[in-house]
Design an enzyme around this catalytic site. Structure first.
Site, short mmCIF file in Angstrom:
data_model
loop_
_atom_site.label_atom_id
_atom_site.label_comp_id
_atom_site.label_asym_id
_atom_site.label_seq_id
_atom_site.Cartn_x
_atom_site.Cartn_y
_atom_site.Cartn_z
N ASP A 179 -11.16 10.53 0.78
CA ASP A 179 -11.13 11.89 0.25
C ASP A 179 -12.00 12.81 1.11
O ASP A 179 -13.19 12.56 1.26
CB ASP A 179 -11.63 11.87 -1.20
CG ASP A 179 -11.74 13.26 -1.80
OD1 ASP A 179 -11.04 14.18 -1.30
OD2 ASP A 179 -12.51 13.44 -2.75
N ASN A 195 -12.20 16.34 0.71
CA ASN A 195 -12.61 17.63 0.13
C ASN A 195 -13.19 17.51 -1.27
O ASN A 195 -13.23 18.48 -2.03
CB ASN A 195 -11.42 18.60 0.13
CG ASN A 195 -10.26 18.09 -0.71
OD1 ASN A 195 -10.28 16.93 -1.14
ND2 ASN A 195 -9.29 18.93 -0.97
N ASP A 213 -12.29 16.08 -4.21
CA ASP A 213 -11.59 16.23 -5.49
C ASP A 213 -11.25 14.86 -6.09
O ASP A 213 -10.52 14.77 -7.06
CB ASP A 213 -10.33 17.10 -5.34
CG ASP A 213 -9.30 16.46 -4.40
OD1 ASP A 213 -9.59 15.39 -3.83
OD2 ASP A 213 -8.21 17.04 -4.24
N ASP A 244 -6.75 12.06 1.02
CA ASP A 244 -5.89 13.11 1.57
C ASP A 244 -5.68 12.94 3.07
O ASP A 244 -6.25 12.03 3.68
CB ASP A 244 -6.49 14.50 1.25
CG ASP A 244 -7.97 14.55 1.56
OD1 ASP A 244 -8.35 14.13 2.67
OD2 ASP A 244 -8.77 14.96 0.68
N ASP A 282 7.47 6.98 3.95
CA ASP A 282 8.14 6.28 2.86
C ASP A 282 9.40 7.07 2.52
O ASP A 282 9.35 8.28 2.37
CB ASP A 282 7.22 6.21 1.65
CG ASP A 282 7.31 4.89 0.92
OD1 ASP A 282 8.43 4.51 0.54
OD2 ASP A 282 6.27 4.24 0.72
N ASP A 320 12.26 2.56 0.29
CA ASP A 320 11.94 2.13 -1.07
C ASP A 320 13.17 1.59 -1.81
O ASP A 320 14.24 2.22 -1.77
CB ASP A 320 11.39 3.36 -1.81
CG ASP A 320 10.75 3.03 -3.14
OD1 ASP A 320 9.71 2.38 -3.16
OD2 ASP A 320 11.31 3.46 -4.18
N GLU A 347 12.73 -2.24 1.59
CA GLU A 347 12.15 -3.00 0.48
C GLU A 347 13.31 -3.54 -0.33
O GLU A 347 14.06 -2.77 -0.92
CB GLU A 347 11.27 -2.10 -0.39
CG GLU A 347 10.57 -2.90 -1.48
CD GLU A 347 10.11 -2.05 -2.67
OE1 GLU A 347 9.16 -2.46 -3.34
OE2 GLU A 347 10.70 -0.99 -2.93
N HIS A 383 0.74 -2.02 -2.15
CA HIS A 383 0.27 -1.18 -3.26
C HIS A 383 0.88 -1.58 -4.60
O HIS A 383 0.54 -0.99 -5.61
CB HIS A 383 0.62 0.27 -2.95
CG HIS A 383 2.09 0.51 -2.95
ND1 HIS A 383 2.92 -0.01 -1.98
CD2 HIS A 383 2.90 1.16 -3.82
CE1 HIS A 383 4.17 0.32 -2.25
NE2 HIS A 383 4.19 1.03 -3.35
N ASP A 384 1.79 -2.54 -4.60
CA ASP A 384 2.38 -3.01 -5.86
C ASP A 384 1.79 -4.34 -6.29
O ASP A 384 2.25 -4.93 -7.27
CB ASP A 384 3.90 -3.17 -5.72
CG ASP A 384 4.61 -1.84 -5.54
OD1 ASP A 384 4.11 -0.81 -6.05
OD2 ASP A 384 5.67 -1.81 -4.87
C1 GLC Z 1 8.93 0.50 -5.05
C2 GLC Z 1 7.52 0.99 -4.82
C3 GLC Z 1 6.85 1.13 -6.14
C4 GLC Z 1 7.62 2.14 -6.97
C5 GLC Z 1 9.10 1.77 -7.08
C6 GLC Z 1 9.92 2.93 -7.58
O1 GLC Z 1 8.97 -0.78 -5.58
O2 GLC Z 1 6.85 0.15 -3.94
O3 GLC Z 1 5.50 1.52 -6.01
O4 GLC Z 1 7.07 2.22 -8.26
O5 GLC Z 1 9.63 1.40 -5.84
O6 GLC Z 1 10.00 3.93 -6.59
CA CA Z 2 -8.95 15.13 -1.58
#
Ligand code: GLC
Ligand code: CA
Length: 528
Positions: free
Chosen positions: A20, A22, A24, A28, A97, A198, A240, A312-313
């Site tokens: 981050d 700034n 908040d 970013d 993405d 995605d 994915e 991230h999942d």
């Molecule tokens: C993919 C992403 C996930 C998202 C899902 C719906 O699996 O990695 O984070 O919630 O798609 O877009």
């Molecule tokens: Ca920020």
């Protein structure tokens, strides 16, 4: 270079939690720019940036309201272009993405579509009449409940495979396909190098199936994107895909078919779960490796793998698969060794390179992820509050999304303000600065692994062979006409007896020690 994706080492940035700038509480783009030298130092050559487009944030950016604009919370379009420039100056490529199975319900297409059956945007989404006064079929949303949402005004349902704020686009509509093609070319023309696509195997639907699977036009659609966008720009694409076999995955990634460069598979990540997220069982390393090996054989010589241990999942790999309390360094570097030595393009998730661990969630109010929040009512009927929080601390998506601790200062130096999601509990001792200064630095080990991966042709392109896989010990080789390299791992917290010999030790997470037919806990050796 045509096949540059094969020599890519990708680092995934989840922008909300990276840095981050700034104050908040939210990461970013200027924050990312400030860390590019750090990434260069690590040695990666490609970044995948999770969505930073305009979004109401119901699914943390995977619900896009404007495909062509950067969300102001992350910065401006100028910030974005500056970031792209600064990456390119450092020979780092950028994958964005691409979330085109659905949009946000706040996207102007859906706002129009919802206005009524006669609206020109109606067919941009999937609307269906009720069947016997009910949902058109029994499909379930991936975030719980029905995948159909009723609209009083028009008396029809719309489809959402994810949250009801993520209506599915209707790819059957040629106008939708044109819009997507134009949007993709907008980013590629700007200089973006490729996309992570995605849930791409969901874009074509087959309503005759009991559960949503691949529809009949999937390959046709992807082929269109390849022809009109990816191929002319020499873009790298990673799909994915959930639940595909290696054979199905080959159809997407066989270069002769002109679809995608590579595909993510997640089979190994299901080990330790029994019937889905939050339903945990014992982790068996042999099965984990078996899945990875199976995909090595499945795609070798024909397609190309993406190798991924965290994203991230997923919660942090150290919490899921290892005794990180006693062997954090050893386990982190062993996992890294497997990832960087298999055949395929490695995807390293932010924090993985310093052996980051999960936070502990003590109440639902600390959780931010829609999947966990939606699952709570069902879980609390079966388990105590304490148990549910334990499950969330072990297996919710928030675990991997906790902000990066850069140092031991307030909020780990991630932000001056209240962070949008809590950091892991021990950031005062487990953080980037601490790791970089440590004699047992996970970062430095990854740096060596990445260097080896990029510069060793046998590891990049050599054949794969499974030598041994039993209990916690697994051995695989990579070979070509010039060299044979063996990778030997002990995926457990106990010493293992194992007879083996080698000529030369290339690298090990136990330094230069002589191995005498015993493998210490989480040992990983790369030998000749
Ligand atoms: C993919 C992403 C996930 C998202 C899902 C719906 O699996 O990695 O984070 O919630 O798609 O877009
Ligand atoms: Ca920020």
């Amino acid at each position: 270079m045509k096949d540059w994706y094969k020599e890519a080492v990708v680092y995934q940035i989840y922008p909300k939690s990276f840095c981050d700038s700034n104050g908040d509480g939210i990461g970013d783009i200027p924050g990312i720019i400030s860390k590019l030298d750090y990434l260069k130092e690590l040695g990666i050559n490609t970044v995948w940036l999770s969505p930073c487009y305009v979004s109401p944030g119901d699914d943390k950016g995977y619900d896009i309201a404007d495909y062509r604009m950067i969300d102001p919370v992350y910065g401006t379009m100028d910030d974005f272009k500056y970031m792209l420039d600064e990456m390119h100056k450092r020979d780092i490529r950028l994958l964005m993405d691409l979330v085109v199975n659905h949009t946000s319900d706040e996207h102007e297409w859906f706002v129009e579509s919802k206005k009524g059956k006669d609206n020109p945007y109606r067919d941009y989404y999937i609307w269906k009449d009720p069947v016997d006064g009910h949902e058109p079929n029994g499909w379930k949303s991936n975030f719980g409940g029905s995948a159909w949402e009723y609209d009083e005004a028009s008396g029809q349902y719309y489809l959402h495979l994810y949250s009801k704020k993520q209506p599915d686009l209707n790819w059957e509509n040629e106008k939708v396909r044109r819009e997507i093609v134009d949007m993709i070319n907008y980013w590629l023309d700007m200089g973006v190098d490729g996309f992570r696509c995605d849930v791409i195997n969901s874009i074509s639907k087959d309503f005759t199936q009991e559960i949503p699977g691949d529809g009949p036009r999937l390959h046709e659609y992807i082929n269109l994107l390849n022809r009109e966008c990816f191929e002319p720009h020499n873009a790298m694409t990673v799909g994915e895909v959930w639940g595909l076999t290696p054979e199905q995955s080959l159809m997407l990634t066989d270069p002769k078919r002109n679809e995608l460069s590579i595909a993510f598979q997640f089979d190994h990540m299901s080990v330790g779960r029994n019937g889905g997220r939050f339903y945990l069982c014992d982790f068996e390393p042999e099965k984990f490796m078996e899945h990875l090996f199976n995909w090595q054989y499945g795609l070798m010589d024909k397609g190309w793998n993406a190798i991924c241990i965290e994203n991230h999942d997923q919660p942090r790999a150290l919490n899921r698969y290892a005794d990180f309390e006693n062997y954090r360094y050893e386990a982190a570097t062993m996992l890294g060794t497997i990832e960087l030595c298999l055949q395929g393009t490695p995807f390293i998730y932010q924090g993985q390179e310093i052996g980051l661990v999960n936070p502990t969630f003590n109440s639902l109010s600390e959780c931010r992820d829609i999947e966990a929040i939606n699952a709570y009512p069902e879980l609390i009927e079966k388990f105590s509050e304490e148990k549910v929080m334990e499950l969330f601390s072990k297996d919710s998506r928030d675990c991997g999304r906790a902000p990066i601790p850069w140092n031991s200062g307030k909020n780990g130096g991630f932000t001056d303000a209240e962070p949008w999601l809590k950091l892991h509990d021990r950031y005062e001792s487990i953080n980037v600065e601490e790791d970089l200064n440590s004699e047992r630095s996970v970062f430095n080990y990854y740096k060596k692994l990445i260097d080896l991966h990029i510069n060793n042709k046998t590891i990049l392109y050599g054949q794969f062979h499974q030598e041994y896989n039993k209990g916690p010990v697994s051995v695989f080789s990579r070979y070509d006409d010039n060299d044979t390299i063996l990778v030997i791992c002990n995926f457990s917290d106990k010493e293992q007896e194992f007879k083996f010999g080698y000529r030369e030790l290339i690298m090990s997470n136990y330094g230069d020690i002589k191995f005498n037919n015993t493998l210490p806990p989480y040992a990983a050796l790369i030998v000749r």
